[in-house]
Design an enzyme around this catalytic site. Sequence first.
Site, mmCIF file in Angstrom:
data_model
loop_
_atom_site.group_PDB
_atom_site.id
_atom_site.type_symbol
_atom_site.label_atom_id
_atom_site.label_comp_id
_atom_site.label_asym_id
_atom_site.label_seq_id
_atom_site.Cartn_x
_atom_site.Cartn_y
_atom_site.Cartn_z
ATOM 1 N N SER A 156 0.987 -1.231 0.027
ATOM 2 C CA SER A 156 0.057 -0.144 0.070
ATOM 3 C C SER A 156 0.958 1.429 -0.199
ATOM 4 C CB SER A 156 -0.978 0.037 1.231
ATOM 5 O OG SER A 156 -1.270 1.165 1.544
ATOM 6 N N TYR B 114 -1.985 -0.689 10.184
ATOM 7 C CA TYR B 114 -2.039 -1.185 8.883
ATOM 8 C C TYR B 114 -0.918 -0.654 8.102
ATOM 9 C CZ TYR B 114 -3.822 -1.307 3.888
ATOM 10 O OH TYR B 114 -4.208 -1.663 2.885
HETATM 11 P P1 NDP Z 1 -11.296 -6.199 1.493
HETATM 12 O O1 NDP Z 1 -11.559 -6.064 2.817
HETATM 13 O O2 NDP Z 1 -12.299 -5.970 0.429
HETATM 14 O O3 NDP Z 1 -11.213 -7.974 1.330
HETATM 15 C C1 NDP Z 1 -10.170 -8.557 1.911
HETATM 16 C C2 NDP Z 1 -10.308 -9.970 2.043
HETATM 17 O O4 NDP Z 1 -9.266 -10.586 2.927
HETATM 18 C C3 NDP Z 1 -11.567 -10.489 2.319
HETATM 19 O O5 NDP Z 1 -12.148 -11.409 1.524
HETATM 20 C C4 NDP Z 1 -11.590 -10.781 3.899
HETATM 21 O O6 NDP Z 1 -12.572 -11.886 3.988
HETATM 22 C C5 NDP Z 1 -10.177 -11.484 3.738
HETATM 23 N N1 NDP Z 1 -9.626 -11.496 5.189
HETATM 24 C C6 NDP Z 1 -9.700 -10.642 6.041
HETATM 25 N N2 NDP Z 1 -9.195 -11.047 7.246
HETATM 26 C C7 NDP Z 1 -8.826 -12.473 7.044
HETATM 27 C C8 NDP Z 1 -8.464 -13.368 7.915
HETATM 28 N N3 NDP Z 1 -8.290 -13.323 9.210
HETATM 29 N N4 NDP Z 1 -8.506 -14.615 7.370
HETATM 30 C C9 NDP Z 1 -8.697 -14.781 6.240
HETATM 31 N N5 NDP Z 1 -9.076 -13.940 5.242
HETATM 32 C C10 NDP Z 1 -9.162 -12.646 5.623
HETATM 33 O O7 NDP Z 1 -10.035 -5.642 0.940
HETATM 34 P P2 NDP Z 1 -9.486 -5.161 -0.492
HETATM 35 O O8 NDP Z 1 -9.723 -6.133 -1.530
HETATM 36 O O9 NDP Z 1 -9.603 -3.655 -0.704
HETATM 37 O O10 NDP Z 1 -8.049 -5.455 -0.080
HETATM 38 C C11 NDP Z 1 -7.115 -6.382 -0.735
HETATM 39 C C12 NDP Z 1 -5.523 -6.244 -0.459
HETATM 40 O O11 NDP Z 1 -5.375 -4.939 -1.068
HETATM 41 C C13 NDP Z 1 -5.457 -5.741 1.072
HETATM 42 O O12 NDP Z 1 -4.034 -6.431 1.328
HETATM 43 C C14 NDP Z 1 -5.259 -4.334 1.246
HETATM 44 O O13 NDP Z 1 -4.297 -3.858 2.181
HETATM 45 C C15 NDP Z 1 -4.683 -4.048 0.034
HETATM 46 N N6 NDP Z 1 -4.971 -2.690 -0.683
HETATM 47 C C16 NDP Z 1 -6.234 -2.156 -1.057
HETATM 48 C C17 NDP Z 1 -6.455 -0.927 -1.390
HETATM 49 C C18 NDP Z 1 -7.867 -0.545 -2.088
HETATM 50 O O14 NDP Z 1 -8.089 0.591 -2.160
HETATM 51 N N7 NDP Z 1 -8.935 -1.478 -1.656
HETATM 52 C C19 NDP Z 1 -5.357 -0.040 -1.627
HETATM 53 C C20 NDP Z 1 -4.139 -0.603 -1.332
HETATM 54 C C21 NDP Z 1 -3.897 -1.717 -0.576
HETATM 55 P P3 NDP Z 1 -14.021 -11.527 4.457
HETATM 56 O O15 NDP Z 1 -14.486 -11.175 3.033
HETATM 57 O O16 NDP Z 1 -14.594 -13.022 4.841
HETATM 58 O O17 NDP Z 1 -13.934 -10.178 5.514
#
Ligand code: NDP
Length: 255
Positions: A153, A166
């Site tokens: 990020s 984070y």
């Molecule tokens: P979301 O919160 O939409 O999705 C995250 C996913 O991770 C979900 O499917 C969630 O499961 C899963 N997850 C969270 N905790 C756990 C856990 N303990 N065990 C297993 N699975 C878990 O996030 P994004 O899609 O936005 O983010 C994806 C990646 O991109 C992350 O690493 C984020 O930091 C990074 N990112 C995103 C940005 C953005 O603008 N969206 C910008 C910069 C970085 P569940 O659906 O069950 O909650």
Amino acid sequence: MFNYDAPESLLTGRVILITGAGDGIGRAAALSYAKAGATVILLGRTTEKLEAVYDEIENAGYPQPAMVPLNLDTAGEAAYVEMANMIDSEFGRLDGILHNASLLGQRTPLENYDPITFDQVMRVNVNAGFLLTQALLPLMKQSDDASIIFTSSSVGRKGRAYWGAYAISKFATEGMMQTLADEYSNSGNIRVNCINPGATATNMRSYAYPAEDPSTIASAADIQPVYLYLMGPDSKGITGQSIDAQGDGSPTDFV
Ligand code: NDP
């Protein structure tokens, strides 16, 4: 946007594990990898979401996926070893890992940051990535062309007020990527890189920016070119890089 036109069968025959595959960017990556011919292993904590992605892939006629319901917050070393054994016996190979699951945690000054939340964010965003990689490296080492992708990020490159655990976890992610990339720099078959997705319309983004209109930013499907590029054979030899999904395609070299 990163400029890459993936050939139709880019990932045919490859087996790829995606964490956080039930929603957001992980779901979009699972669909684009499966569309490109990969057998995808969907890891996540909410079984119903994994099942929905599984069904979507099956209904589209892509290679039959697999599911690993696992909570990265509570899973211990043994759970990762068990998963590695399952992948070995079911598929006999693993060619890619997309470390995508993350927790946002609190948006508050470190002075007030809840220590329990701090621990939880570090466990999911950092420790789980280490344990999962360690358990799967023996399989990855057997692949002719293996790719490990971590998710960074912009707050993992320059600290920003109130992003707390984070931001710190994303600096650690960049560090884990660089360390691992250096360890395998002479392997000839394992590359390790980071993707910084940039502003992308997902639940996490809405939570961090509640006033933003999601239709004004990229969708998770829009940012897939770099996810395909780094997972497929065209990125062979690229390692230790942290690449912006929405940049101009020039890797940011941290070395
Ligand atoms: P979301 O919160 O939409 O999705 C995250 C996913 O991770 C979900 O499917 C969630 O499961 C899963 N997850 C969270 N905790 C756990 C856990 N303990 N065990 C297993 N699975 C878990 O996030 P994004 O899609 O936005 O983010 C994806 C990646 O991109 C992350 O690493 C984020 O930091 C990074 N990112 C995103 C940005 C953005 O603008 N969206 C910008 C910069 C970085 P569940 O659906 O069950 O909650």
